[in-house]
Design a protein around this motif. Structure first.
Motif, mmCIF file in Angstrom:
data_model
loop_
_atom_site.group_PDB
_atom_site.id
_atom_site.type_symbol
_atom_site.label_atom_id
_atom_site.label_comp_id
_atom_site.label_asym_id
_atom_site.label_seq_id
_atom_site.Cartn_x
_atom_site.Cartn_y
_atom_site.Cartn_z
ATOM 1 N N ARG A 110 0.821 -1.223 0.000
ATOM 2 C CA ARG A 110 0.000 0.000 0.000
ATOM 3 C C ARG A 110 0.849 1.265 0.000
ATOM 4 N N THR A 111 2.170 1.094 0.107
ATOM 5 C CA THR A 111 3.041 2.271 0.098
ATOM 6 C C THR A 111 2.870 2.993 -1.238
ATOM 7 N N ASP A 112 2.705 4.271 -1.149
ATOM 8 C CA ASP A 112 2.424 5.104 -2.310
ATOM 9 C C ASP A 112 3.546 4.980 -3.351
ATOM 10 N N ARG A 113 3.190 4.420 -4.519
ATOM 11 C CA ARG A 113 4.190 4.255 -5.602
ATOM 12 C C ARG A 113 4.738 5.610 -6.053
ATOM 13 N N GLY A 114 3.878 6.619 -5.954
ATOM 14 C CA GLY A 114 4.295 7.968 -6.352
ATOM 15 C C GLY A 114 5.474 8.460 -5.527
ATOM 16 N N LEU A 115 5.472 8.060 -4.240
ATOM 17 C CA LEU A 115 6.569 8.481 -3.362
ATOM 18 C C LEU A 115 7.858 7.755 -3.726
ATOM 19 N N VAL A 116 7.714 6.478 -4.066
ATOM 20 C CA VAL A 116 8.899 5.696 -4.443
ATOM 21 C C VAL A 116 9.483 6.281 -5.743
ATOM 22 N N GLU A 117 8.593 6.652 -6.644
ATOM 23 C CA GLU A 117 8.991 7.272 -7.920
ATOM 24 C C GLU A 117 9.689 8.611 -7.655
ATOM 25 N N MET A 118 9.113 9.366 -6.720
ATOM 26 C CA MET A 118 9.703 10.660 -6.349
ATOM 27 C C MET A 118 11.134 10.446 -5.848
ATOM 28 N N ALA A 119 11.305 9.447 -4.977
ATOM 29 C CA ALA A 119 12.637 9.173 -4.414
ATOM 30 C C ALA A 119 13.625 8.812 -5.522
ATOM 31 N N ARG A 120 13.149 8.071 -6.512
ATOM 32 C CA ARG A 120 14.029 7.665 -7.624
ATOM 33 C C ARG A 120 14.447 8.883 -8.446
ATOM 34 N N VAL A 121 13.461 9.769 -8.732
ATOM 35 C CA VAL A 121 13.769 10.978 -9.517
ATOM 36 C C VAL A 121 14.789 11.853 -8.775
ATOM 37 N N PHE A 122 14.615 11.955 -7.456
ATOM 38 C CA PHE A 122 15.511 12.786 -6.649
ATOM 39 C C PHE A 122 16.854 12.098 -6.373
ATOM 40 N N GLY A 123 16.953 10.823 -6.754
ATOM 41 C CA GLY A 123 18.197 10.094 -6.521
ATOM 42 C C GLY A 123 18.426 9.772 -5.055
ATOM 43 N N VAL A 124 17.322 9.559 -4.309
ATOM 44 C CA VAL A 124 17.439 9.207 -2.886
ATOM 45 C C VAL A 124 17.937 7.752 -2.788
ATOM 46 N N GLY A 125 18.907 7.498 -1.918
ATOM 47 C CA GLY A 125 19.492 6.159 -1.783
ATOM 48 C C GLY A 125 18.505 5.163 -1.194
ATOM 49 N N ARG A 126 18.879 3.864 -1.283
ATOM 50 C CA ARG A 126 17.979 2.796 -0.825
ATOM 51 C C ARG A 126 17.679 2.884 0.667
ATOM 52 N N LEU A 127 18.725 3.125 1.439
ATOM 53 C CA LEU A 127 18.534 3.172 2.895
ATOM 54 C C LEU A 127 17.615 4.311 3.306
ATOM 55 N N LYS A 128 17.839 5.462 2.675
ATOM 56 C CA LYS A 128 16.995 6.621 2.986
ATOM 57 C C LYS A 128 15.559 6.368 2.535
ATOM 58 N N THR A 129 15.399 5.732 1.372
ATOM 59 C CA THR A 129 14.045 5.427 0.881
ATOM 60 C C THR A 129 13.340 4.518 1.889
ATOM 61 N N LEU A 130 14.105 3.552 2.404
ATOM 62 C CA LEU A 130 13.546 2.618 3.381
ATOM 63 C C LEU A 130 13.129 3.369 4.655
ATOM 64 N N ALA A 131 14.037 4.220 5.141
ATOM 65 C CA ALA A 131 13.797 4.909 6.410
ATOM 66 C C ALA A 131 12.726 5.990 6.285
ATOM 67 N N TYR A 132 12.757 6.764 5.204
ATOM 68 C CA TYR A 132 11.861 7.921 5.100
ATOM 69 C C TYR A 132 10.527 7.595 4.422
ATOM 70 N N ILE A 133 10.520 6.588 3.536
ATOM 71 C CA ILE A 133 9.270 6.342 2.801
ATOM 72 C C ILE A 133 8.585 5.054 3.260
ATOM 73 N N TYR A 134 9.303 3.933 3.207
ATOM 74 C CA TYR A 134 8.650 2.673 3.552
ATOM 75 C C TYR A 134 8.329 2.582 5.044
ATOM 76 N N PHE A 135 9.311 2.890 5.883
ATOM 77 C CA PHE A 135 9.135 2.673 7.323
ATOM 78 C C PHE A 135 7.924 3.434 7.895
ATOM 79 N N PRO A 136 7.792 4.741 7.629
ATOM 80 C CA PRO A 136 6.628 5.445 8.207
ATOM 81 C C PRO A 136 5.292 4.902 7.700
ATOM 82 N N GLN A 137 5.278 4.367 6.469
ATOM 83 C CA GLN A 137 4.002 3.897 5.915
ATOM 84 C C GLN A 137 3.678 2.469 6.345
ATOM 85 N N VAL A 138 4.735 1.671 6.623
ATOM 86 C CA VAL A 138 4.508 0.280 7.010
ATOM 87 C C VAL A 138 4.266 0.154 8.521
#
Lengths: 258, 189
Positions: free
Chosen positions: A148-176
């Motif tokens: 259910r994690t917003d795909r748009g946010l994951v896409e945003m992180a990719r466009v901004f070049g956010v690293g995997r660990l940061k994506t996990l901590a800032y995007i996946y973790f708060p939503q999961v």
């Protein structure tokens, strides 16, 4: 006094009154039964509980069962999260685990307990059973959170070049995390119930389940109720502490950057 | 140089772009304008690599740093504005974040609230701050001023103008005034 405080105080009073009401019902039933073999009064159970607490056996039994049941819980927590992450990435793992989780959810816990006694004996039975009951709950909840994690946010992180660990901590973790919390809340009750049920059937020496079994065998209703109260207390205390820890983590995450 | 050569894109039966060619030089500022459904957002998404063209070629310098304001805010709503900005920055610099947010009319109190609790215009300003704080070589903005109140708008446009200095900017807007205020060359598609 603030309205919210008054409301909270009222709620606490109502809760205490509800508990007193049911204790009175228990007392009434015990008096009506007229036999401590069938049901003892709450006072007798409390007295027996106080006696039990002072025995060296008590601590050992609580420790024996807690270590195994919580061991099962934490193993399931760790593996449930790991497999949910893998399943969200690799469809083949998700497909492979689907029938397993469905079977575990649908099968009566007693069947697993008997099988586990045949396979592993009874000493670490509660560890295995509590793992088995908790794993699907954690796995499915966390998987749902990830999906259910917003795909748009994951896409945003990719466009901004956010690293995997940061994506996990800032995007996946708060939503999961809310899904993990709801899974843990269900699983914590489940692991104690199933773990103790396994011990009552498997009767591992020195466990809380063994004490319950013996209490039943010798019609010691006071002991039975006292041990039940112990299980409820330990389970509630651990659940409260663990959920508090998760809430603190959530607060910390929501306050990142403060 | 960002270059789109003879690019076409369809979604199902609907053809959105048909043989579009466009060159944006390094440091150039362009505003894409056109009717709704003309394919402005599609152009931005093609540049960002969100999806590939059906035919034609999109090229931009390899490893170019992009800062984007998407059509939707795409903020992590349980997190506050500071954390949303920190996420895209190479190094944490809380003071810098708070300064920029303040310039955009988001005070410290608001910056500490989960972004899910902010108003539409406030969220938009946080999304703009995030794009700027990335310190990108290419700034892509899809209707960035949508929902921002008239009083705050001039200072937000001013900040975007400042941030665009020395960077390539591709803006989608319906307002020629906004585009001109930032010094964009208007391209109608």
């Amino acid at each position: 006094m603030k309205a919210s405080t008054t409301f909270r105080n009222k709620k606490i009073i109502y809760k205490i009154l509800a508990i007193v009401f049911w204790l009175l019902v228990w007392e009434g039933v015990a008096r009506a039964a007229g036999s401590e073999l069938i049901i003892c009064s709450p006072l007798v159970a409390l007295k027996r509980l106080c006696e039990l607490v002072t025995t060296p056996e008590f601590g050992r039994a609580v420790l024996f069962s807690s270590v195994r049941i919580l061991g099962g819980f934490f193993s399931a927590l760790f593996l449930g999260i790991a497999f949910a992450a893998l399943s969200s990435r690799f469809a083949v793992i998700k497909t492979l685990l689907e029938p397993i989780t469905s079977v575990i959810k649908a099968t009566p816990v007693a069947s697993f307990i008997i099988l586990a006694i045949i396979w592993f004996g009874s000493r670490n039975l509660s560890l295995f059973i509590s793992f088995l009951m908790v794993f699907p709950v954690i796995y499915l909840n966390v998987l749902e959170g990830i999906e259910r994690t917003d795909r748009g946010l994951v896409e945003m992180a990719r466009v901004f070049g956010v690293g995997r660990l940061k994506t996990l901590a800032y995007i996946y973790f708060p939503q999961v995390l809310p899904f993990l919390m709801s899974g843990c809340s269900v699983a914590l009750g489940l692991c104690w119930k199933s773990g103790v049920a396994a011990e009552v059937i498997g009767i591992p020496t020195g466990s809380v389940g063994e004490k319950l079994y013996k209490a039943k065998l010798y019609f010691e209703t006071g002991d039975l109720l006292a041990w039940t109260a112990v299980i409820i207390l330990v389970s509630v205390i651990f659940e409260r502490l663990f959920m508090l820890l998760l809430k603190l983590i959530r607060k910390k995450i929501e306050g990142v950057g403060r | 140089m960002i270059s789109l050569k003879n690019v076409s894109k369809s979604f199902g039966e609907q053809r959105v772009l048909s043989g579009l060619s466009l060159d944006i030089p390094d440091g150039g500022r362009v505003a894409l304008m056109g009717r709704s459904g003309a394919g402005k957002t599609t152009v931005l998404n093609l540049i960002m690599g969100i999806f590939p063209p059906d035919s034609g070629e999109v090229s931009l310098p390899k490893g170019i740093k992009i800062g984007a304001v998407f059509q939707e805010d795409r903020l992590v709503e349980p997190l506050n504005a500071v954390a949303n900005c920190e996420m895209v920055m190479k190094e944490r610099d809380r003071k810098k974040i708070l300064n920029l947010l303040n310039e955009l009319g988001i005070g410290e109190e608001l910056a500490k609230k989960p972004t899910g609790e902010l108003s539409g215009g406030e969220k938009r300003r946080v999304a703009i701050a995030r794009a700027i704080l990335r310190e990108p070589e290419l700034l892509i903005m899809d209707e960035p001023f949508k929902g921002i109140d008239e009083q705050t708008l001039p200072r937000v446009i001013g900040q975007v103008g400042l941030a665009a200095a020395g960077r390539t900017l591709v803006l989608v807007t319906h307002s020629a005034e906004e585009a001109e205020a930032i010094g964009c060359e208007i391209i109608k598609i």
